[in-house]
Design an enzyme around this catalytic site. Structure first.
Site, mmCIF file in Angstrom:
data_model
loop_
_atom_site.group_PDB
_atom_site.id
_atom_site.type_symbol
_atom_site.label_atom_id
_atom_site.label_comp_id
_atom_site.label_asym_id
_atom_site.label_seq_id
_atom_site.Cartn_x
_atom_site.Cartn_y
_atom_site.Cartn_z
ATOM 1 N N CYS A 1 0.470 0.842 10.561
ATOM 2 C CA CYS A 1 0.043 -0.742 9.368
ATOM 3 C C CYS A 1 1.160 -1.502 9.147
ATOM 4 O O CYS A 1 2.003 -0.627 7.873
ATOM 5 C CB CYS A 1 -1.053 -0.159 7.926
ATOM 6 S SG CYS A 1 -1.004 -1.558 7.274
ATOM 7 N N CYS B 1 -19.446 0.911 8.512
ATOM 8 C CA CYS B 1 -18.416 0.094 9.481
ATOM 9 C C CYS B 1 -17.717 1.067 9.495
ATOM 10 O O CYS B 1 -17.225 1.683 8.843
ATOM 11 C CB CYS B 1 -18.374 -0.785 9.088
ATOM 12 S SG CYS B 1 -16.986 -1.654 10.364
ATOM 13 N N CYS C 1 -18.695 -7.434 3.675
ATOM 14 C CA CYS C 1 -18.949 -6.292 3.773
ATOM 15 C C CYS C 1 -17.405 -5.783 3.109
ATOM 16 O O CYS C 1 -16.719 -7.105 2.943
ATOM 17 C CB CYS C 1 -18.503 -5.810 5.747
ATOM 18 S SG CYS C 1 -17.757 -4.320 6.630
ATOM 19 N N CYS D 1 0.487 -0.802 -0.166
ATOM 20 C CA CYS D 1 0.068 0.017 0.168
ATOM 21 C C CYS D 1 0.698 1.520 -0.112
ATOM 22 O O CYS D 1 2.320 1.472 0.870
ATOM 23 C CB CYS D 1 -1.088 -0.275 1.595
ATOM 24 S SG CYS D 1 -2.060 1.514 1.457
ATOM 25 N N ARG E 1 -17.793 -3.227 18.423
ATOM 26 C CA ARG E 1 -16.943 -4.499 17.863
ATOM 27 C C ARG E 1 -15.332 -4.626 17.994
ATOM 28 O O ARG E 1 -15.678 -3.638 18.239
ATOM 29 C CB ARG E 1 -16.773 -4.512 15.659
ATOM 30 C CG ARG E 1 -18.533 -4.493 15.512
ATOM 31 C CD ARG E 1 -17.548 -4.815 13.689
ATOM 32 N NE ARG E 1 -19.090 -4.765 13.170
ATOM 33 C CZ ARG E 1 -20.194 -5.645 13.442
ATOM 34 N NH1 ARG E 1 -19.814 -6.526 13.957
ATOM 35 N NH2 ARG E 1 -21.062 -5.310 12.287
ATOM 36 N N CYS F 1 0.040 5.115 6.657
ATOM 37 C CA CYS F 1 -0.708 5.179 7.999
ATOM 38 C C CYS F 1 0.416 3.989 8.978
ATOM 39 O O CYS F 1 0.696 2.749 9.390
ATOM 40 C CB CYS F 1 -1.706 3.959 7.662
ATOM 41 S SG CYS F 1 -2.662 4.818 6.592
ATOM 42 N N CYS G 1 -16.483 -10.189 5.950
ATOM 43 C CA CYS G 1 -15.573 -8.738 5.206
ATOM 44 C C CYS G 1 -14.141 -8.813 4.845
ATOM 45 O O CYS G 1 -13.370 -9.946 4.804
ATOM 46 C CB CYS G 1 -15.308 -7.715 6.151
ATOM 47 S SG CYS G 1 -14.613 -6.425 5.902
#
Length: 330
Positions: A62, A191, A131, A55, A263, A59, A99
């Site tokens: 991550c 979400c 999801c 990616c 969650r 972040c 998901c």
């Protein structure tokens, strides 16, 4: 008379809730939880990384960011049939929500997105809540997903608007809000939650909850994540999140967003059964599990371990999922 659903919370009101003595806060949250939910039921969800690593975002938490040197292996988009097989296994193991996550900055209108559309259709045909979390979306892309049968789109705020720039520089907080607005406009359920343990203050946590709780409609799903400290990322040496901070965050989310599924997400691998029980008492009513014992790319308890915990705590997997609250036609 049920607790009123409000979208006009103030920061001061949420802080007063958050700062209550812990046992009072948990009792308050447990009471609200029982007004809107069956406290004996927990929705079991499965999260599968359908495209891993590489990616371009930065972040700080991550391990899938290409710029960090982690042990995570880059994996191209999985074959559609492989994903459907994973979804069937998840359903067989008691999941009602599946998901699919792709480590993209944003969705591009190309063959990979066409394959995601096919995956959504296939998982939807199994009768599961579908999801996706794919990064930023345009309104037209959200409409395509809705038409394919997508039930929910995950796009976490991560932290407060004020602290956001200290964690991510390759996109803005407003980018997050825009994607959520596109999802909502397309008739897909939202979400959206965040992560604690990033180095943020308690005020930042309260501010993030304020953003969620003052949306015109609360997110139907609010994941509360404890930072998974991935070796090779800038936050690898952050302290482990204190369990009572996690409980306090879950309880406050439950009180200000009574109808939402709260969650208990990343970080469960570092929680023992007793600590998870406190999270359920505070209003969490959903977990992620899976036969691969990972949550995206970090360790996570497996199905058998979770079912044993449910038996000990007198909990049971939610059988009826939430499709009656699902997408309205665009």
């Amino acid at each position: 008379m049920k607790t009123t659903i409000r979208n006009n919370w103030t920061k001061q009101e949420i802080q007063q809730i958050y700062d209550q003595p812990l046992m009072e806060l948990i009792y308050h949250a447990a009471s609200v939880h029982r007004e809107y939910h069956n406290a004996a039921e927990v929705q079991v969800c499965t999260l599968l990384s359908v495209k891993t690593g590489g990616c371009p975002e930065d972040c700080s938490y991550c391990g899938q960011a290409a710029r960090y040197h982690t042990d995570i292996k880059v994996q191209a988009l999985l074959p559609t049939q492989t994903v459907i097989e994973h979804a069937q296994k998840a359903k067989n193991n008691g999941s009602t929500r599946f998901c699919m996550a792709a480590a993209w900055r944003e969705v591009r209108d190309n063959r990979d997105f066409d394959r995601i559309i096919d995956m959504v259709k296939g998982v939807n045909d199994l009768g599961l809540e579908v999801c996706c979390t794919l990064g930023m979306l345009t309104e037209q892309q959200a409409i395509r997903l809705q038409e394919a049968g997508l039930h929910a789109y995950n796009h976490n705020l991560d932290t407060s608007e004020q602290y956001y720039d200290g964690i991510i520089s390759t996109r803005t907080f407003d980018n997050r809000i825009n994607t959520i607005n596109h999802v909502r406009k397309a008739g897909i359920t939202v979400c959206s939650g965040g992560i604690i343990g990033l180095g943020e203050s308690h005020i930042d946590r309260i501010a993030m909850l304020l953003t969620l709780a003052t949306m015109p409609k609360h997110p139907e799903s609010v994941p509360v994540n404890a930072l998974a400290r991935v070796k090779g990322t800038p936050l690898e040496n952050n302290a482990k999140v204190d369990i009572w901070d996690m409980v306090r965050m879950i309880a406050t989310a439950r009180i200000v967003m009574p109808k939402s599924m709260v969650r208990l997400s990343a970080g469960r691998i570092e929680m023992n059964e007793t600590e998870q029980a406190w999270c359920f008492m505070a209003g969490a009513n959903s977990i992620f599990t899976g036969e691969r014992e990972t949550l995206l790319v970090t360790p996570n308890p497996g199905v058998s371990e979770d079912m044993k915990m449910f038996q000990t705590l007198g909990l049971k997997p939610m059988v009826k999922h939430m499709k009656d609250e699902a997408c309205t036609a665009h």
